[in-house]
Write a protein that holds these residues in place. Structure first.
Motif, short mmCIF file in Angstrom:
data_model
loop_
_atom_site.label_atom_id
_atom_site.label_comp_id
_atom_site.label_asym_id
_atom_site.label_seq_id
_atom_site.Cartn_x
_atom_site.Cartn_y
_atom_site.Cartn_z
N ALA A 282 0.83 -1.21 0.00
CA ALA A 282 0.00 0.00 0.00
C ALA A 282 0.86 1.26 0.00
CB ALA A 282 -0.92 0.00 1.22
N ALA A 283 1.98 1.23 0.73
CA ALA A 283 2.88 2.38 0.75
C ALA A 283 3.49 2.62 -0.63
CB ALA A 283 3.98 2.17 1.79
N ARG A 284 3.88 1.55 -1.31
CA ARG A 284 4.44 1.69 -2.66
C ARG A 284 3.40 2.23 -3.65
NH1 ARG A 284 9.60 0.37 -3.25
NH2 ARG A 284 10.46 -1.34 -2.06
N ARG A 285 2.17 1.80 -3.51
CA ARG A 285 1.12 2.32 -4.40
C ARG A 285 0.89 3.81 -4.16
NH1 ARG A 285 -1.42 -2.64 -3.19
NH2 ARG A 285 -2.73 -1.63 -1.64
N ARG A 286 0.96 4.23 -2.91
CA ARG A 286 0.68 5.63 -2.57
C ARG A 286 1.87 6.55 -2.83
NH1 ARG A 286 -3.37 8.02 0.51
NH2 ARG A 286 -2.81 10.09 1.25
N TYR A 287 3.08 6.11 -2.45
CA TYR A 287 4.25 7.00 -2.50
C TYR A 287 5.26 6.64 -3.59
CZ TYR A 287 2.26 8.50 1.88
OH TYR A 287 1.39 8.97 2.84
N HIS A 288 5.02 5.59 -4.32
CA HIS A 288 5.84 5.18 -5.47
C HIS A 288 7.32 5.10 -5.11
CE1 HIS A 288 2.16 5.65 -7.72
NE2 HIS A 288 2.03 6.86 -7.18
N THR A 289 8.16 5.88 -5.76
CA THR A 289 9.61 5.80 -5.56
C THR A 289 10.08 6.51 -4.29
OG1 THR A 289 9.98 7.76 -6.91
CG2 THR A 289 10.04 5.61 -8.03
N HIS A 290 9.17 7.07 -3.53
CA HIS A 290 9.55 7.78 -2.31
C HIS A 290 9.36 6.94 -1.06
CE1 HIS A 290 10.64 11.78 -3.79
NE2 HIS A 290 9.94 11.41 -4.83
N VAL A 291 9.40 5.62 -1.23
CA VAL A 291 9.35 4.69 -0.10
C VAL A 291 10.70 3.99 -0.01
CG1 VAL A 291 8.32 2.56 0.80
CG2 VAL A 291 6.87 4.27 -0.31
N ARG A 292 11.20 3.87 1.19
CA ARG A 292 12.40 3.09 1.45
C ARG A 292 12.04 2.06 2.51
NH1 ARG A 292 13.33 5.26 -2.63
NH2 ARG A 292 15.20 6.42 -3.21
N VAL A 293 12.21 0.79 2.17
CA VAL A 293 11.93 -0.29 3.11
C VAL A 293 13.24 -0.62 3.81
CG1 VAL A 293 11.09 -2.65 3.36
CG2 VAL A 293 10.10 -1.16 1.60
N VAL A 294 13.20 -0.60 5.13
CA VAL A 294 14.40 -0.83 5.95
C VAL A 294 14.17 -2.07 6.79
CG1 VAL A 294 15.92 0.14 7.70
CG2 VAL A 294 14.77 1.67 6.07
N TYR A 295 14.99 -3.08 6.55
CA TYR A 295 14.90 -4.33 7.30
C TYR A 295 15.87 -4.30 8.47
CZ TYR A 295 12.48 -5.77 3.11
OH TYR A 295 11.60 -5.84 2.06
N ARG B 117 4.13 -11.48 -3.69
CA ARG B 117 3.00 -10.55 -3.64
C ARG B 117 3.18 -9.43 -4.66
NH1 ARG B 117 3.37 -11.14 2.09
NH2 ARG B 117 4.34 -9.11 2.22
N PHE B 118 4.38 -8.85 -4.77
CA PHE B 118 4.58 -7.78 -5.73
C PHE B 118 4.36 -8.29 -7.15
CE2 PHE B 118 5.24 -4.50 -3.06
CZ PHE B 118 6.46 -4.40 -2.41
N GLY B 119 4.87 -9.47 -7.45
CA GLY B 119 4.69 -10.03 -8.78
C GLY B 119 3.23 -10.26 -9.11
N GLN B 120 2.48 -10.75 -8.14
CA GLN B 120 1.07 -11.03 -8.37
C GLN B 120 0.27 -9.74 -8.59
OE1 GLN B 120 0.19 -13.23 -4.82
NE2 GLN B 120 0.63 -15.19 -5.77
N LEU B 121 0.69 -8.66 -7.94
CA LEU B 121 -0.03 -7.40 -8.10
C LEU B 121 0.37 -6.64 -9.35
CD1 LEU B 121 -0.02 -6.15 -4.42
CD2 LEU B 121 -1.99 -6.87 -5.74
N GLY B 122 1.43 -7.07 -10.01
CA GLY B 122 1.87 -6.39 -11.23
C GLY B 122 2.38 -4.99 -10.97
N LEU B 123 3.10 -4.79 -9.88
CA LEU B 123 3.59 -3.46 -9.54
C LEU B 123 4.95 -3.14 -10.14
CD1 LEU B 123 2.48 -3.31 -5.81
CD2 LEU B 123 1.42 -2.21 -7.77
N GLY B 124 5.38 -3.91 -11.10
CA GLY B 124 6.62 -3.58 -11.77
C GLY B 124 7.87 -4.15 -11.15
#
Length: 186
Positions: A106-119, A140-147
């Motif tokens: 959901a964060a990637r859909r909303r903020y696109h390239t302005h998200v940084r995931v920190v593990y 999950r990303f592949g199934q949603l087709g988010l690139g």
């Protein structure tokens, strides 16, 4: 000054480690860094300064009123980020929040390239924690087709050192950058 800020989603191996890292960031970040820790709304509050406890009814009402930009559930507790995050990002501030894998999409859909995931794996964390998390995320990303279908096996994300003090330095350093990296390992 940054034109638009970045949202850092801190995905920790456990809640205690995540809290420790956020508190370290709160202590380390200064006003001139243009970076801050977001308040997280929760149906079961931890008592930490960055977390606001809400009853189930209050949470539902705020969600219905459009007060949240992201919401997710983890281990029977509901969490959300408030609309203030959009204002902070619009103002060029970098923002970090303690999150869960369930809110990444959901964060990637909303903020696109302005998200940084920190593990943030812990020192005693099984080495399979991050491997399992990333493999689930890729599917999950592949199934949603988010690139993200063509990405290599190492899914994008920033990985913190297992030592808490070094991890806080890393995270604060990335948050101070005008354009933080997309991928980095401890």
């Amino acid at each position: 000054m940054r034109e638009y800020g970045y949202l850092f989603l801190l995905i920790a191996s456990n809640e205690k480690r995540g809290r420790r890292l956020l508190l370290g960031c709160q202590d380390a970040l200064k006003l001139h860094d243009r970076a801050l820790v977001a308040h997280r709304y929760a149906t079961k509050g931890s008592g930490e300064g960055y977390e606001v406890a809400l009853s189930d009814a209050e949470f539902d009402a705020r969600n219905e009123f459009g007060c949240f930009v992201l919401d997710w559930q983890h281990k029977e507790v509901r969490y959300a980020l408030g609309v203030e995050v959009d204002r902070w990002l619009d103002g060029g501030l970098n923002v970090v929040c303690l999150a869960a894998p369930g809110c990444i999409e959901a964060a990637r859909r909303r903020y696109h390239t302005h998200v940084r995931v920190v593990y943030a794996p812990g020192a005693k964390t099984s080495s399979t924690w991050l491997d399992r998390l990333l493999s689930e995320k890729q599917v999950r990303f592949g199934q949603l087709g988010l690139g993200f279908d063509g990405q290599p096996d190492t899914t994008d994300g920033l990985r913190l050192n297992t030592d808490s003090a070094l991890a806080v330095q890393q995270l604060c350093g990335w948050m101070q950058m005008p354009t933080p990296p997309v991928m980095a390992a401890a």
